[in-house]
Design an enzyme around this catalytic site. Structure first.
Site, PDB file in Angstrom:
ATOM      1  N   THR A  72       0.825  -1.203   0.000  1.00 12.95           N
ATOM      2  CA  THR A  72       0.000   0.000   0.000  1.00 12.95           C
ATOM      3  C   THR A  72       0.860   1.255   0.000  1.00 12.95           C
ATOM      4  OG1 THR A  72      -1.878  -1.083   1.082  1.00 12.95           O
ATOM      5  CG2 THR A  72      -1.739   1.307   1.287  1.00 12.95           C
ATOM      6  N   ASN A 151      -5.965  -9.641  -7.116  1.00 15.61           N
ATOM      7  CA  ASN A 151      -5.920 -10.328  -5.826  1.00 15.61           C
ATOM      8  C   ASN A 151      -7.195 -11.084  -5.487  1.00 15.61           C
ATOM      9  OD1 ASN A 151      -6.852  -7.508  -5.653  1.00 15.61           O
ATOM     10  ND2 ASN A 151      -7.226  -7.985  -3.506  1.00 15.61           N
ATOM     11  N   SER A 199       5.037  -6.840  -1.380  1.00 10.86           N
ATOM     12  CA  SER A 199       4.801  -6.981   0.058  1.00 10.86           C
ATOM     13  C   SER A 199       5.238  -8.365   0.521  1.00 10.86           C
ATOM     14  CB  SER A 199       3.315  -6.778   0.353  1.00 10.86           C
ATOM     15  OG  SER A 199       3.079  -6.662   1.734  1.00 10.86           O
ATOM     16  N   ALA A 200       6.092  -8.417   1.551  1.00 12.73           N
ATOM     17  CA  ALA A 200       6.735  -9.666   1.955  1.00 12.73           C
ATOM     18  C   ALA A 200       5.765 -10.720   2.476  1.00 12.73           C
ATOM     19  CB  ALA A 200       7.802  -9.382   3.016  1.00 12.73           C
ATOM     20  N   CYS A 330      -8.528  -6.806   2.806  1.00 12.78           N
ATOM     21  CA  CYS A 330      -8.577  -5.392   3.170  1.00 12.78           C
ATOM     22  C   CYS A 330     -10.003  -4.866   3.234  1.00 12.78           C
ATOM     23  CB  CYS A 330      -7.766  -4.560   2.170  1.00 12.78           C
ATOM     24  SG  CYS A 330      -6.067  -5.113   1.987  1.00 12.78           S
TER      25      CYS A 330
END
Length: 381
Positions: A72, A151, A199-200, A330
């Site tokens: 983000t 996603n 993003s990890a 989210c």
């Protein structure tokens, strides 16, 4: 009761090797990497080695990797600076992007009066590349922001085609690759992408850390101020243990990508085949049935269940120990219909429950059998 985790598109379990390496760093490399004493220098060396490692996986240079708190922030960094500092007066995007992109675009419209253009998509979420070309021809200075893998429905963008189109029209290209990093190989020397978000925690790394690929000499400027960390692009003390964890997770992901992707694709294929057999009337959202146009990591399923029963499906699955998602993590707590599914499904199909099942190397066929049995019984009752 079994416990089955099939929500890997929301987040993944941290690999044991990642936890071990992070723990060692927390114990031994606690110095602030901006400090000039030996403790700080030790952390700085570790930090920069991770930056080089991460860049190498994408054929990028270390200076093009900016560590952020996640996808983000990386999306915001690229988009906000492009409008504020790089002369962008139009953002071209789609209706099925992540809210990190859509909400940021709307905010930039309010702040700077930029134009937002929406590229057309088809019924499985594929971008209309001819329409994108038309929009680019009519643009002045545009930023195209389209995600590599959706996603919610898993539909994949042709990155090379979009990047080449943008380059030919003098537009900037930003892509959210949160669902693809660690699962697909990307060569940023060959792909003319300007900005890329990662993003990890989507590839078995820790939460709260990610990176933004920023093409060198792009002119991108910070949106967070306070210090000169990250080459002046992102102020704030770097989270060394999380960065090391991300590096370790990427290293393992790409070292095992061939065997793990084959295994996970096998799970997806098995799940689809058995669902078709055991739950007549089931359909699949997006391009899930086309393995060339969708990711191997997830399936979005529209179930033949009466509308009055639909609201309790996910609750029932949770009671049976099954973790999945009706959409993006989210927004799943909002109670609102998925904006992605609203964009591609008919009104009739929107009345039925759609569920996203996303897989990892830690899942098994036995788990999938259990889930399908539960779905079968719920559809019958």
């Amino acid at each position: 009761m079994k416990s089955v985790y099939l929500d890997n598109a929301a987040t993944t379990a941290v690999r044991p090797e990642v936890i071990e390496r992070m723990t060692n760093v927390l114990k031994e490399n606690f110095g602030n990497p901006s400090s000039t004493h030996s403790f700080g220098r030790s952390s700085k060396v570790l930090l920069e080695q991770c930056r080089k490692n991460i860049a190498s996986y994408f054929n990028a240079s270390a200076q093009e990797i900016i560590f952020t708190s996640g996808g983000t922030e990386a999306d915001n960094l690229a988009m906000r600076s492009a409008v504020r500092d790089l002369g962008v007066n139009e953002i071209i995007t789609s209706r099925i992007e992540h809210h990190a992109v859509l909400h940021t675009a709307e905010q930039l419209k309010d702040e700077y009066g930029i134009k937002i253009s929406i590229v057309e998509i088809d019924s499985i979420g594929l971008v209309d590349y001819a329409h994108l070309d038309t929009l680019l021809k009519a643009s002045d200075k545009a930023l195209v922001s389209l995600m590599h893998i959706n996603n919610e429905i898993g539909t994949m963008l042709d990155l090379e085609k979009v990047a080449t189109l943008c380059q030919s029209h003098g537009a900037l290209f930003h892509t959210d690759t949160v669902q693809s990093i660690g699962h697909f190989k990307l060569d940023l020397e060959k792909l003319p992408i300007d900005f890329m978000a990662a993003s990890a925690h989507k590839f078995h790394g820790p939460k709260g850390i990610g990176f933004c690929f920023v093409r060198k000499e792009s002119g991108l400027k910070p949106i967070i101020f306070g210090g000169e960390q990250e080459r002046g692009v992102r102020a704030g003390t770097e989270s060394v243990h999380n960065i090391v964890g991300m590096d370790e997770a990427l290293k393992i992901a790409y070292a095992n990508i061939d065997t793990e992707s084959k295994y996970i694709l096998g799970l997806k294929s098995y799940f689809i085949k058995k669902l078709k057999t055991e739950v007549p009337g089931v359909t699949f959202n997006g391009a899930c049935l086309d393995f060339d146009k969708s990711t191997y990591t997830l399936v979005n399923v529209c179930l033949p269940i009466a509308p009055e029963k639909a609201p309790i499906l996910q609750f029932q699955l949770d009671l049976k120990g099954i973790a999945c998602s009706k959409g993006s993590a989210c927004q799943s707590g909002s109670g609102k219909q998925s904006h992605v599914l609203t964009a591609i499904l008919s009104d009739e199909d929107l009345k039925k429950p759609s569920v996203r099942f996303s897989f990892s190397v830690y899942n098994t066929r036995d788990e999938l059998d259990y889930v399908i049995d539960i779905l079968k019984e719920f559809a019958k009752s």
